[in-house]
Design a protein around this motif. Structure first.
Motif, short mmCIF file in Angstrom:
data_model
loop_
_atom_site.label_atom_id
_atom_site.label_comp_id
_atom_site.label_asym_id
_atom_site.label_seq_id
_atom_site.Cartn_x
_atom_site.Cartn_y
_atom_site.Cartn_z
N UNK A 40 0.82 -1.22 0.00
CA UNK A 40 0.00 0.00 0.00
C UNK A 40 0.85 1.27 0.00
N UNK A 41 2.17 1.12 -0.16
CA UNK A 41 3.07 2.26 -0.32
C UNK A 41 3.41 2.42 -1.80
N UNK A 42 3.64 3.63 -2.19
CA UNK A 42 3.99 3.87 -3.59
C UNK A 42 5.36 3.27 -3.90
N UNK A 43 5.59 2.99 -5.18
CA UNK A 43 6.88 2.45 -5.60
C UNK A 43 8.00 3.42 -5.28
N UNK A 44 7.72 4.71 -5.40
CA UNK A 44 8.74 5.72 -5.11
C UNK A 44 9.13 5.70 -3.64
N UNK A 45 8.14 5.59 -2.74
CA UNK A 45 8.43 5.56 -1.31
C UNK A 45 9.17 4.28 -0.94
N UNK A 46 8.77 3.16 -1.53
CA UNK A 46 9.47 1.91 -1.24
C UNK A 46 10.93 1.99 -1.67
N UNK A 47 11.18 2.67 -2.79
CA UNK A 47 12.56 2.84 -3.26
C UNK A 47 13.36 3.69 -2.27
#
Length: 354
Positions: A40-47
């Motif tokens: 449920x986190x964006x790909x950008x935040x996970x990166x």
């Protein structure tokens, strides 16, 4: 990290603070194995998280299962050192808890500097303190491995917990918080060999954590043979700190007493111990010595152990004789880790000591 520090970091990255709760929920509630699993986190935040943080679960390498269903877990840390935890099944004699509890014995250090003469943890010396995540991570890992909820924690595995007090209390915050493992502080027991200043500091800590003292001798001459820490803080200073503890806390103290043949198991020691326990309003947990390779101590006969217990009981002291669980799985603190690190050449085989 706690929600406040994580929220502050997120703010600096232009992310909303509520993401902190989502991230910690993934780690401590959903037990996610990787940052990529936080869907449920964006790909950008996970990166960003992957760039700045390490999500490294303890690596389970070995389990020893006991006939009494006690299980010892060996974990490899990120620096390839080892710690161990022991999951102890229900036992009405353990700290007076009900018989439907599961207690996990947790390590706080790699090795130990205090050199208690009955213990395998210190045979190869002290390596380092565990970080809060490594302490709390043992609980998470044990629950995942066993499929069972841990009801009670005892910080009396490898290491001296009060010598790592700041990291220990940070781990306790994770373990007891709603956002963490949500285990009540009254279900946590910290065991110490008798670090007087830290006992006093812990007494001032607001949470109602339980305290157990590795006593193992009722007088200085006997305790000094077993507990090197007694040379720095003798029994008079230790009992003074326990008086202070009683003035601050509601829970009864527990005095741990490992019975060693012809060392501390005399009936005179039992009578003196009864006087200390009665004055401190403390429970006594008697444990026959658990054989450790490399040490020459011997466990007393069961008859001798029961005679020692009966003196305490007849004096009005709450005393339990724990014919300890896990005797068939190297359950003495640090024993499995010592074998593994010796086999891998991380440490040299310790010399026998007495």
């Amino acid at each position: 990290m706690n929600p406040e520090t994580l929220a502050e970091w997120l703010k600096g990255e232009g992310e909303p603070a509520f993401r902190a709760g989502q991230i910690l929920n993934w780690i401590w509630k959903k037990k996610v194995a990787s940052i990529d699993g936080m869907t449920n986190l964006s790909a950008a935040l996970r990166a960003k998280l992957a760039e700045h943080f390490r999500l490294h679960a303890l690596e389970h390498t070995h389990t020893q299962g006991s006939k009494d269903t006690t299980r010892k877990f060996l974990f490899r840390l990120h620096d390839h050192r080892y710690v161990e935890s022991v999951l102890i099944p229900a036992n009405p004699a353990l700290y007076g808890e009900k018989s439907d509890r599961r207690t996990l014995c947790v390590s706080s250090q790699v090795g130990c500097a205090y050199g208690c003469k009955f213990c395998a943890s210190g045979l190869a010396g002290f390596t380092r303190n565990l970080q809060p995540s490594e302490i709390a991570g043992q609980v998470l890992a044990a629950e995942m491995l066993s499929g069972e909820r841990v009801d009670n924690l005892v910080f009396m595995g490898m290491g001296e917990p009060l010598a790592n007090l700041d990291n220990l209390l940070a781990a306790v915050s994770i373990i007891t918080s709603d956002w963490g493992l949500h285990l009540g502080a009254r279900h946590l027991t910290i065991s110490t060999s008798g670090l007087v200043p830290q006992i006093q500091k812990l007494a001032d800590h607001p949470q109602q954590i339980r305290l157990a003292i590795s006593l193992h001798g009722a007088t200085d001459d006997v305790r000094g043979q077993i507990m090197p820490v007694n040379k720095k803080w003798g029994t008079a200073e230790l009992f003074g700190a326990l008086d202070y503890w009683n003035s601050k806390k509601k829970q009864h103290l527990t005095l741990e007493y490992i019975l060693i043949d012809n060392v501390n198991d005399s009936l005179e020691q039992a009578r003196i111990l009864a006087g200390h326990a009665r004055r401190l309003n403390a429970k006594v947990n008697l444990i026959p010595y658990n054989t450790v390779e490399g040490l020459e101590w011997v466990r007393p006969s069961e008859t001798r152990c029961k005679a020692f217990r009966d003196i305490l009981k007849n004096a009005g002291v709450s005393a339990t004789l724990r014919l300890e669980k896990g005797h068939d799985i190297d359950a003495a603190c640090g024993q499995l880790r010592l074998k593994q690190e010796t086999e891998e050449g991380i440490i040299e085989a310790p010399m026998k000591q007495r």
